[in-house]
Design an enzyme around this catalytic site. Structure first.
Site, PDB file in Angstrom:
ATOM      1  NE  ARG A  63      30.414   1.614  14.011  1.00  0.00           N
ATOM      2  CZ  ARG A  63      31.220   2.108  15.008  1.00  0.00           C
ATOM      3  NH1 ARG A  63      32.357   1.310  14.949  1.00  0.00           N
ATOM      4  NH2 ARG A  63      30.858   2.587  15.867  1.00  0.00           N
ATOM      5  CE  LYS A  91      20.100  29.165  10.476  1.00  0.00           C
ATOM      6  NZ  LYS A  91      20.285  29.681   9.142  1.00  0.00           N
ATOM      7  NE  ARG A 113      21.820   5.830  11.590  1.00  0.00           N
ATOM      8  CZ  ARG A 113      22.901   5.148  12.237  1.00  0.00           C
ATOM      9  NH1 ARG A 113      23.536   5.825  13.211  1.00  0.00           N
ATOM     10  NH2 ARG A 113      23.138   4.021  11.637  1.00  0.00           N
ATOM     11  CG  HIS A 141      21.181   0.019  10.355  1.00  0.00           C
ATOM     12  ND1 HIS A 141      21.419   0.412   8.909  1.00  0.00           N
ATOM     13  CD2 HIS A 141      21.747   0.454  11.369  1.00  0.00           C
ATOM     14  CE1 HIS A 141      22.417   1.188   9.324  1.00  0.00           C
ATOM     15  NE2 HIS A 141      22.818   0.985  10.578  1.00  0.00           N
TER      16      HIS A 141
HETATM   17  C1  NCD Z   1      23.722   0.649  14.894  1.00  0.00           C
HETATM   18  C2  NCD Z   1      22.782   1.854  14.657  1.00  0.00           C
HETATM   19  O1  NCD Z   1      23.055   2.973  14.664  1.00  0.00           O
HETATM   20  O2  NCD Z   1      21.639   1.268  14.332  1.00  0.00           O
HETATM   21  N1  NCD Z   1      25.104   1.262  14.373  1.00  0.00           N
HETATM   22  C3  NCD Z   1      25.374   1.100  13.339  1.00  0.00           C
HETATM   23  O3  NCD Z   1      24.715   1.584  12.414  1.00  0.00           O
HETATM   24  N2  NCD Z   1      26.625   0.337  13.113  1.00  0.00           N
HETATM   25  C4  NCD Z   1      23.689  -0.044  16.159  1.00  0.00           C
HETATM   26  C5  NCD Z   1      23.894   0.922  17.407  1.00  0.00           C
HETATM   27  O4  NCD Z   1      24.086   2.040  17.312  1.00  0.00           O
HETATM   28  O5  NCD Z   1      23.969   0.177  18.358  1.00  0.00           O
END
Ligand code: NCD
Length: 318
Positions: A63, A91, A113, A141
């Site tokens: 997502r 690597k 991320r 997040h």
């Molecule tokens: C979340 C995440 O990766 O922090 N997912 C997301 O971004 N929709 C929540 C999760 O992984 O549970």
């Protein structure tokens, strides 16, 4: 700072702790306009024409990565994805060197991320492009926090005074942390519940935040229920009961849902463990806004990218 000259241009989006109530409001209002673009036949506006964005993902994502990519593309930016498993990261290239490499190519924004808490903040110190944190370990997040607020407001018409229950694996959840920050800033009451081992009480001893051991208490008369994914990949020994036990004591099912307000809104950030933290009939039921959250995620990310890269020139989205 007056409302009219408030600008997020050049701002790193690391966590909602850095955002004021007015700044959150600006993102939500901008997302409303952006949502219209997603429904157009031709989903392309020139707001970010000539800008380039790299999605740098060290952890799996469906997502978040796809919605940042589509958000950039709908706004006319060039978007490139770097996924750890298919890059020089395998690597052994360090985070710092990867960031330097991306910077040298002339990008304007890096959406990142990473499993380490503080990774996005680190990136913002070592390279010049604006950094958007798309998840750093269990820390934050922010775009998910904003899209959850946006989804709630679209349904309830307001945020202030609403009672929200956030249920499940609070300990490992960056979504919970960003939700809590955003919701408190917008005047909402937050109730947390889950197994004791996944509920770090000391972190949440603040006004407006209530911690419960039984999810029934948190769900009672709730306007919104946000069910978190059990982060099976982050569990350490001894924190988690058996799957059956979890579903029985902490799973959100139809019966428990009846404790909440009649018009309760059910959220889940995805991906779901159906049958574990949430029953399928709740996930796909009338109260669920889970699919809508995904669409709102695109609108929110369009708003974030426009605001930080241009300050939100009004003419650019017409
Ligand atoms: C979340 C995440 O990766 O922090 N997912 C997301 O971004 N929709 C929540 C999760 O992984 O549970």
């Amino acid at each position: 700072m007056g409302k009219n000259n408030m600008s997020l241009r050049g701002r790193n989006v690391l966590g909602l702790e850095d955002f004021s109530k007015e700044e959150i409001r600006l993102v939500l209002e901008t997302a409303k306009e952006m949502k219209n673009i997603i429904h157009r036949d031709i989903k392309k506006v020139p707001a970010l024409r000539g800008k380039s964005i790299v999605n740098l993902f060290y952890e799996p994502s469906t997502r978040t990565r796809t919605s940042f990519e589509l958000a950039g593309k709908y706004l006319g930016a060039d978007v490139v994805n770097i996924t750890a498993s298919t890059s020089s990261i395998v690597k052994g290239e360090s985070l710092r060197d990867t960031l330097y490499t991306v910077e040298a190519m002339g990008v304007d924004a890096i959406v990142m991320r990473h499993k380490a808490e503080g990774a996005a903040a680190y990136a913002s110190r070592v390279v010049a492009p604006v950094i958007v944190n798309a998840g750093d370990g269990a820390h934050a997040h922010p775009s998910q926090g904003l899209l959850d607020l946006f989804t709630i407001e679209q349904h309830k018409g307001h945020l202030e005074g609403l009672k929200v229950a956030i249920l499940g694996d609070i300990l490992h959840s960056r979504v919970a942390r960003s939700d809590i920050q955003g919701m408190r800033k917008m005047g909402m009451e937050v109730h947390l519940a889950g197994p004791k081992t996944l509920l770090p009480r000391f972190l949440f001893q603040e006004p407006g935040i209530f911690v419960h051991e039984r999810i029934e208490e948190a769900m009672e008369a709730a306007d919104v229920i946000n069910v978190l994914r059990i982060q099976l990949e982050r569990q350490k020994a001894g924190l988690f009961p058996s799957m059956r036990e979890y579903a029985r004591v902490f799973g959100v099912n139809e019966k428990r849902l009846s404790l909440a307000k009649k018009d309760v809104l059910v959220l889940h950030p995805g991906p779901m463990n159906k049958g574990l933290e949430i029953a399928p009939d709740v996930a796909y039921g009338d109260h669920s806004a889970i699919q809508e959250q995904v669409q709102n995620g695109v609108a929110i990310r369009m708003a974030i990218l426009t605001l930080i890269l241009t300050g939100g020139r009004k003419d650019a989205v017409d």
